[in-house]
Design an enzyme around this catalytic site. Structure first.
Site, PDB file in Angstrom:
ATOM      1  N   HIS A 173      -9.562   1.867   0.576  1.00 13.50           N
ATOM      2  CA  HIS A 173      -9.450   0.699   1.467  1.00 13.50           C
ATOM      3  C   HIS A 173     -10.378   0.869   2.671  1.00 13.50           C
ATOM      4  O   HIS A 173      -9.973   1.344   3.727  1.00 13.50           O
ATOM      5  CB  HIS A 173      -8.005   0.511   1.923  1.00 13.50           C
ATOM      6  CG  HIS A 173      -7.756  -0.847   2.504  1.00 13.50           C
ATOM      7  ND1 HIS A 173      -8.384  -1.278   3.645  1.00 13.50           N
ATOM      8  CD2 HIS A 173      -6.995  -1.865   2.075  1.00 13.50           C
ATOM      9  CE1 HIS A 173      -7.985  -2.508   3.898  1.00 13.50           C
ATOM     10  NE2 HIS A 173      -7.141  -2.890   2.953  1.00 13.50           N
ATOM     11  N   HIS A 195       0.796  -1.233   0.000  1.00 15.89           N
ATOM     12  CA  HIS A 195       0.000   0.000   0.000  1.00 15.89           C
ATOM     13  C   HIS A 195       0.830   1.287   0.000  1.00 15.89           C
ATOM     14  O   HIS A 195       0.568   2.219   0.775  1.00 15.89           O
ATOM     15  CB  HIS A 195      -0.951   0.006   1.205  1.00 15.89           C
ATOM     16  CG  HIS A 195      -2.013  -1.057   1.140  1.00 15.89           C
ATOM     17  ND1 HIS A 195      -2.564  -1.504  -0.032  1.00 15.89           N
ATOM     18  CD2 HIS A 195      -2.645  -1.750   2.130  1.00 15.89           C
ATOM     19  CE1 HIS A 195      -3.478  -2.430   0.227  1.00 15.89           C
ATOM     20  NE2 HIS A 195      -3.542  -2.611   1.519  1.00 15.89           N
ATOM     21  N   ASP A 247      -7.952 -13.087   0.699  1.00 15.29           N
ATOM     22  CA  ASP A 247      -7.102 -11.903   0.573  1.00 15.29           C
ATOM     23  C   ASP A 247      -6.462 -11.978  -0.811  1.00 15.29           C
ATOM     24  O   ASP A 247      -5.269 -12.212  -0.945  1.00 15.29           O
ATOM     25  CB  ASP A 247      -6.035 -11.890   1.681  1.00 15.29           C
ATOM     26  CG  ASP A 247      -5.323 -10.550   1.768  1.00 15.29           C
ATOM     27  OD1 ASP A 247      -5.637  -9.662   0.952  1.00 15.29           O
ATOM     28  OD2 ASP A 247      -4.454 -10.400   2.646  1.00 15.29           O
ATOM     29  N   GLU A 256     -11.641  -3.744  -2.855  1.00 15.10           N
ATOM     30  CA  GLU A 256     -10.841  -2.671  -3.435  1.00 15.10           C
ATOM     31  C   GLU A 256     -10.759  -2.820  -4.948  1.00 15.10           C
ATOM     32  O   GLU A 256     -10.192  -3.780  -5.454  1.00 15.10           O
ATOM     33  CB  GLU A 256      -9.432  -2.725  -2.838  1.00 15.10           C
ATOM     34  CG  GLU A 256      -9.403  -2.697  -1.326  1.00 15.10           C
ATOM     35  CD  GLU A 256      -8.161  -3.382  -0.796  1.00 15.10           C
ATOM     36  OE1 GLU A 256      -7.061  -2.851  -0.973  1.00 15.10           O
ATOM     37  OE2 GLU A 256      -8.285  -4.472  -0.212  1.00 15.10           O
TER      38      GLU A 256
HETATM   39  C1  GAL Z   1      -5.392  -5.491   1.998  1.00 14.08           C
HETATM   40  C2  GAL Z   1      -4.351  -6.546   1.805  1.00 14.08           C
HETATM   41  C3  GAL Z   1      -4.247  -7.305   3.109  1.00 14.08           C
HETATM   42  C4  GAL Z   1      -3.913  -6.382   4.256  1.00 14.08           C
HETATM   43  C5  GAL Z   1      -4.888  -5.218   4.256  1.00 14.08           C
HETATM   44  C6  GAL Z   1      -4.532  -4.157   5.251  1.00 14.08           C
HETATM   45  O1  GAL Z   1      -5.569  -4.773   0.814  1.00 14.08           O
HETATM   46  O2  GAL Z   1      -4.684  -7.380   0.727  1.00 14.08           O
HETATM   47  O3  GAL Z   1      -3.277  -8.324   2.977  1.00 14.08           O
HETATM   48  O4  GAL Z   1      -2.615  -5.917   4.124  1.00 14.08           O
HETATM   49  O5  GAL Z   1      -4.961  -4.617   3.025  1.00 14.08           O
HETATM   50  O6  GAL Z   1      -4.503  -4.622   6.551  1.00 14.08           O
END
Ligand code: GAL
Length: 381
Positions: A209, A134, A282, A346
């Site tokens: 997110h 991210h 995920d 997302e």
């Molecule tokens: C998601 C990601 C997860 C985790 C989350 C934030 O987008 O796929 O693995 O990192 O964000 O906690």
């Protein structure tokens, strides 16, 4: 005297009526004063936008973040369908930095934090197992964006958030100017429009997110939500959730959401490697509609009757089921963020796309404009 008495009776009836109608729709907005502060020398505040049906959304500058989304349920009472915290200090101290923000410059993971453009190699700041997640530790979700409330061309209340990301920030090349507009449409859509331009070739993948819970409370698990994703394939990963570059068919697997499935059905299928690697869902789904604007999927919760449809022009949908939460963090209304009590959906380019030639292009060059349009549309069934 009689007139004064009559006026007092009238005034108390009006007060009673207004407070009843406030209680009736159930909306309890967060207080602007709890978000007014200076962060890194920039002003942080809280914006509130709504439509004529009463759908109301609150946004704060820190991470250009959604903090409340109130939508009507089948019983006529509104529910806040996203998790989050009651004030800015709680957001600043939260363990999970990704409750509601815009993530970037590259949403999701870049293997080893490395990529090349035109033969030049770049090394990003890494923040998870030697990879970048991210946008890095100081990604867009941790920055204070400039906010402006306005009415858009369709007459919708809107908030524009803008951010200038400097050349070299978190290792990314080129200065990048980003603008994200949130608006509440007349048909109960939460519209998110993204735009960005750069002065040198860079990579970009912006997304929102947010953890949704259509019960309107994190006290109830999202396992009962029925999810539909219009995707025949997903992008499998290694154990660190970095894509292998393959497209795997969802047919006959827990990843098949084409005809709708309760999330809880597949979350514990640890005999299936992708579920084992993600410790549940995920993953990134390869949307059948590709990059054309259209419906990506929907989520439905029967107990509230709330349905959330997702429309986007992005090629992928990352679905993360909130399994990383430990129930220790206390959010809005004193509710704890339990494991599996909020799902992220997302809309995005594929994770690690800059390192896979068969994934959609993620490079933004000077003179080009990055655009991304997504609508989360709420209705009752
Ligand atoms: C998601 C990601 C997860 C985790 C989350 C934030 O987008 O796929 O693995 O990192 O964000 O906690």
């Amino acid at each position: 005297m009689a007139m004064i008495k009559q006026f007092l009776i009238f005034a108390s009836v009006v007060t009673l009526f207004t407070s009843c109608s406030q209680q009736d729709n159930g909306i309890r907005l967060l207080d602007k004063s709890d978000f007014e502060t200076e962060i890194d020398g920039k002003h942080n505040t809280l914006y509130t936008i709504s439509n004529e049906n009463g759908m109301t959304v609150q946004i704060t500058n820190y991470g250009a973040r959604l903090v409340s989304v109130w939508v009507p349920a089948a019983d006529g009472v509104f529910r806040d369908v996203i998790w989050g915290y009651p004030d800015i200090d709680s957001y600043l101290n939260a363990k999970d930095k990704y409750s509601g923000p815009i993530v970037g410059r590259y949403g999701n993971r870049i293997g080893k934090g490395q990529f090349s453009i035109d033969g030049t190699k770049y090394q990003l700041v890494v923040n998870e197992n030697g990879n970048q997640l991210h946008g890095g530790p100081r990604g867009f979700s941790t920055q204070v964006w400039d906010g402006r409330q306005f009415t858009d061309a369709e007459g919708n209340q809107a908030v524009e958030m803008s951010y200038f990301s400097k050349d070299g920030e978190e290792g990314y090349p080129g200065n990048l100017t980003v603008k994200v507009v949130y608006s509440v449409t007349k048909d109960n859509g939460l519209k998110i429009g993204y735009e960005a331009v750069a002065d040198a070739a860079t990579i970009i993948n912006l997304t929102s997110h947010v953890y949704y819970n259509l019960h309107g409370t994190t006290a109830k698990s999202t396992d009962s939500h029925v999810l539909t994703i219009d995707a025949d394939y997903f992008t499998p990963t290694d154990a660190q959730l970095i894509p292998t570059g393959e497209f795997e068919s969802v047919e006959g697997t827990p990843m098949d959401f084409r005809n709708g499935a309760a999330i809880g059905n597949g979350m514990d299928r640890f005999d299936y490697e992708p579920i084992k690697f993600g410790n549940g869902y995920d993953h990134n789904w390869v949307l059948n509609k590709k990059s054309a604007y259209g419906k990506a999927g929907e989520v439905y919760e029967a107990s509230t009757g709330i349905c959330m449809e997702i429309f986007t022009d992005q090629p992928g949908l990352q679905f993360y089921a909130g399994q990383g939460m430990d129930g220790k963090e206390v959010g809005k209304r004193g509710e704890v963020h339990n494991k599996r009590s909020g799902i992220a959906l997302e809309t995005q380019n594929f994770p690690d796309a800059p390192n896979h030639d068969n994934f959609p292009n993620a490079v933004l060059r000077p003179g080009e404009k990055y655009t991304h349009n997504t609508v989360y549309k709420f209705s009752i069934r």
